[in-house]
Design a protein around this motif. Structure first.
Motif, PDB file in Angstrom:
ATOM      1  N   THR A  88      22.912   8.626 -35.240  1.00 35.98           N
ATOM      2  CA  THR A  88      23.345   9.078 -36.564  1.00 35.98           C
ATOM      3  C   THR A  88      22.194   8.923 -37.561  1.00 35.98           C
ATOM      4  OG1 THR A  88      24.187   6.869 -37.039  1.00 35.98           O
ATOM      5  CG2 THR A  88      25.786   8.450 -36.230  1.00 35.98           C
ATOM      6  N   TRP A  89      22.363   9.527 -38.722  1.00 38.26           N
ATOM      7  CA  TRP A  89      21.412   9.325 -39.820  1.00 38.26           C
ATOM      8  C   TRP A  89      21.842   8.132 -40.655  1.00 38.26           C
ATOM      9  CZ3 TRP A  89      16.952  11.714 -39.969  1.00 38.26           C
ATOM     10  CH2 TRP A  89      16.816  13.018 -39.485  1.00 38.26           C
ATOM     11  N   ASP A  90      20.862   7.281 -41.020  1.00 40.02           N
ATOM     12  CA  ASP A  90      21.064   6.275 -42.058  1.00 40.02           C
ATOM     13  C   ASP A  90      20.008   6.599 -43.105  1.00 40.02           C
ATOM     14  OD1 ASP A  90      21.345   4.113 -43.704  1.00 40.02           O
ATOM     15  OD2 ASP A  90      20.564   2.647 -42.270  1.00 40.02           O
ATOM     16  N   ASN A  91      20.390   7.355 -44.122  1.00 39.37           N
ATOM     17  CA  ASN A  91      19.428   7.949 -45.046  1.00 39.37           C
ATOM     18  C   ASN A  91      18.398   8.732 -44.229  1.00 39.37           C
ATOM     19  OD1 ASN A  91      20.583   7.003 -47.570  1.00 39.37           O
ATOM     20  ND2 ASN A  91      20.030   4.965 -46.816  1.00 39.37           N
ATOM     21  N   ASP A  92      17.122   8.362 -44.316  1.00 38.98           N
ATOM     22  CA  ASP A  92      16.086   9.104 -43.580  1.00 38.98           C
ATOM     23  C   ASP A  92      15.742   8.473 -42.242  1.00 38.98           C
ATOM     24  OD1 ASP A  92      15.941  11.068 -45.467  1.00 38.98           O
ATOM     25  OD2 ASP A  92      14.183  10.229 -46.483  1.00 38.98           O
ATOM     26  N   LYS A  93      16.560   7.498 -41.822  1.00 32.26           N
ATOM     27  CA  LYS A  93      16.313   6.873 -40.523  1.00 32.26           C
ATOM     28  C   LYS A  93      17.258   7.445 -39.477  1.00 32.26           C
ATOM     29  CE  LYS A  93      14.360   2.532 -42.101  1.00 32.26           C
ATOM     30  NZ  LYS A  93      14.380   1.058 -42.000  1.00 32.26           N
ATOM     31  N   LEU A  94      16.734   7.582 -38.273  1.00 37.43           N
ATOM     32  CA  LEU A  94      17.520   8.044 -37.135  1.00 37.43           C
ATOM     33  C   LEU A  94      17.933   6.795 -36.367  1.00 37.43           C
ATOM     34  CD1 LEU A  94      18.081  10.962 -36.139  1.00 37.43           C
ATOM     35  CD2 LEU A  94      15.994  10.778 -34.771  1.00 37.43           C
ATOM     36  N   GLY A 106      19.806  -0.626 -28.917  1.00 41.99           N
ATOM     37  CA  GLY A 106      19.635   0.638 -29.624  1.00 41.99           C
ATOM     38  C   GLY A 106      18.220   0.788 -30.145  1.00 41.99           C
ATOM     39  N   TRP A 107      18.016   1.819 -30.920  1.00 37.67           N
ATOM     40  CA  TRP A 107      16.693   2.043 -31.523  1.00 37.67           C
ATOM     41  C   TRP A 107      16.835   2.765 -32.854  1.00 37.67           C
ATOM     42  CZ3 TRP A 107      16.258   7.201 -32.240  1.00 37.67           C
ATOM     43  CH2 TRP A 107      16.776   8.080 -31.286  1.00 37.67           C
ATOM     44  N   THR A 108      15.787   2.632 -33.666  1.00 42.47           N
ATOM     45  CA  THR A 108      15.734   3.327 -34.952  1.00 42.47           C
ATOM     46  C   THR A 108      14.357   3.972 -35.095  1.00 42.47           C
ATOM     47  OG1 THR A 108      17.248   1.728 -35.947  1.00 42.47           O
ATOM     48  CG2 THR A 108      15.930   3.038 -37.458  1.00 42.47           C
ATOM     49  N   HIS A 109      14.347   5.220 -35.520  1.00 41.20           N
ATOM     50  CA  HIS A 109      13.087   5.918 -35.825  1.00 41.20           C
ATOM     51  C   HIS A 109      13.030   6.212 -37.309  1.00 41.20           C
ATOM     52  CE1 HIS A 109      10.748   7.022 -32.310  1.00 41.20           C
ATOM     53  NE2 HIS A 109      11.794   7.499 -31.658  1.00 41.20           N
ATOM     54  N   TRP A 110      11.856   6.075 -37.879  1.00 37.89           N
ATOM     55  CA  TRP A 110      11.634   6.548 -39.242  1.00 37.89           C
ATOM     56  C   TRP A 110      10.162   6.906 -39.417  1.00 37.89           C
ATOM     57  CZ3 TRP A 110      12.122   1.432 -37.988  1.00 37.89           C
ATOM     58  CH2 TRP A 110      11.173   0.529 -38.471  1.00 37.89           C
ATOM     59  N   ILE A 111       9.878   7.609 -40.489  1.00 37.42           N
ATOM     60  CA  ILE A 111       8.502   8.022 -40.761  1.00 37.42           C
ATOM     61  C   ILE A 111       8.037   7.378 -42.057  1.00 37.42           C
ATOM     62  CG2 ILE A 111       7.068  10.005 -41.442  1.00 37.42           C
ATOM     63  CD1 ILE A 111       8.614  11.679 -39.393  1.00 37.42           C
ATOM     64  N   GLU A 112       6.835   6.842 -42.027  1.00 37.13           N
ATOM     65  CA  GLU A 112       6.194   6.307 -43.238  1.00 37.13           C
ATOM     66  C   GLU A 112       4.804   6.889 -43.284  1.00 37.13           C
ATOM     67  OE1 GLU A 112       6.019   1.988 -43.834  1.00 37.13           O
ATOM     68  OE2 GLU A 112       8.132   1.889 -43.267  1.00 37.13           O
ATOM     69  N   GLY A 113       4.523   7.635 -44.318  1.00 40.54           N
ATOM     70  CA  GLY A 113       3.222   8.303 -44.413  1.00 40.54           C
ATOM     71  C   GLY A 113       3.087   9.257 -43.241  1.00 40.54           C
ATOM     72  N   ASP A 114       1.992   9.123 -42.470  1.00 38.94           N
ATOM     73  CA  ASP A 114       1.811  10.010 -41.316  1.00 38.94           C
ATOM     74  C   ASP A 114       2.152   9.296 -40.016  1.00 38.94           C
ATOM     75  OD1 ASP A 114      -0.280   8.256 -41.332  1.00 38.94           O
ATOM     76  OD2 ASP A 114      -1.851   9.753 -41.009  1.00 38.94           O
ATOM     77  N   GLN A 115       2.868   8.166 -40.137  1.00 40.90           N
ATOM     78  CA  GLN A 115       3.177   7.383 -38.942  1.00 40.90           C
ATOM     79  C   GLN A 115       4.666   7.423 -38.599  1.00 40.90           C
ATOM     80  OE1 GLN A 115      -0.188   3.966 -38.958  1.00 40.90           O
ATOM     81  NE2 GLN A 115       1.613   3.498 -40.175  1.00 40.90           N
TER      82      GLN A 115
END
Ligand code: VLP
Length: 134
Positions: A88-94, A106-115
């Motif tokens: 699911t989405w948690d704001n901009d986190k997957l 589980g796992w969480t993905h997010w983007i910060e800058g170009d990373q």
């Protein structure tokens, strides 16, 4: 517009992957090989549909899902435990929850800058990885 994770990403650093693998019960020989790997992720995101291909010289893993739709995950080539998985989405986190024999998995993905960040959890262990665009 949600964040777009699409692209090809290479691992640049990893913290406590060993702890995560231990929590999953990965054997010594496999951990020894796996901790040296620099996996690449190819993420495709189209609306609510995602695919994530993680490739390494040793093992590779492919998963696809739609946001909010539970599916049976086989974790083939990893720990092989079946999970009921939902992302699911948690704001901009997957945010992925993998329900099965292992607690707090589980796992969480997010983007910060170009990373691209990836936090992998299992039981009390948290592994944090950072990927950069290829
Ligand atoms: C097993 C644990 C290493 C270690 C042995 C094999 C695949 C989020 C999500 C999408 C993951 C990756 C989990 C890695 C668990 C290794 C083989 C390493 C390469 O990614 O992007 O599946 O859960």
């Amino acid at each position: 517009m949600p964040v777009d994770f699409s692209g090809t990403w290479n691992l640049v650093c990893s913290d406590n992957f060993e702890g995560y693998m231990l929590a999953l019960g990965i054997d010594f020989a496999t951990r020894k090989i796996a901790k040296r790997l620099k996996p690449q992720k190819v993420i495709e995101q189209e609306g609510d549909s995602f695919s994530i291909q993680t490739t390494s010289a040793f093992r590779s893993y492919f998963v696809q899902f739609k946001i909010g739709e539970e599916f049976e995950e086989d974790n083939k080539g990893l720990d092989h435990r079946k999970c009921k998985t939902v992302v699911t989405w948690d704001n901009d986190k997957l945010v992925c929850v993998q329900t099965g024999d292992k607690k707090n998995r589980g796992w969480t993905h997010w983007i910060e800058g170009d990373q691209l960040y990836l936090e992998l959890c299992c039981e009390e262990q948290v592994c944090t990885q950072i990927y950069k665009r290829a």
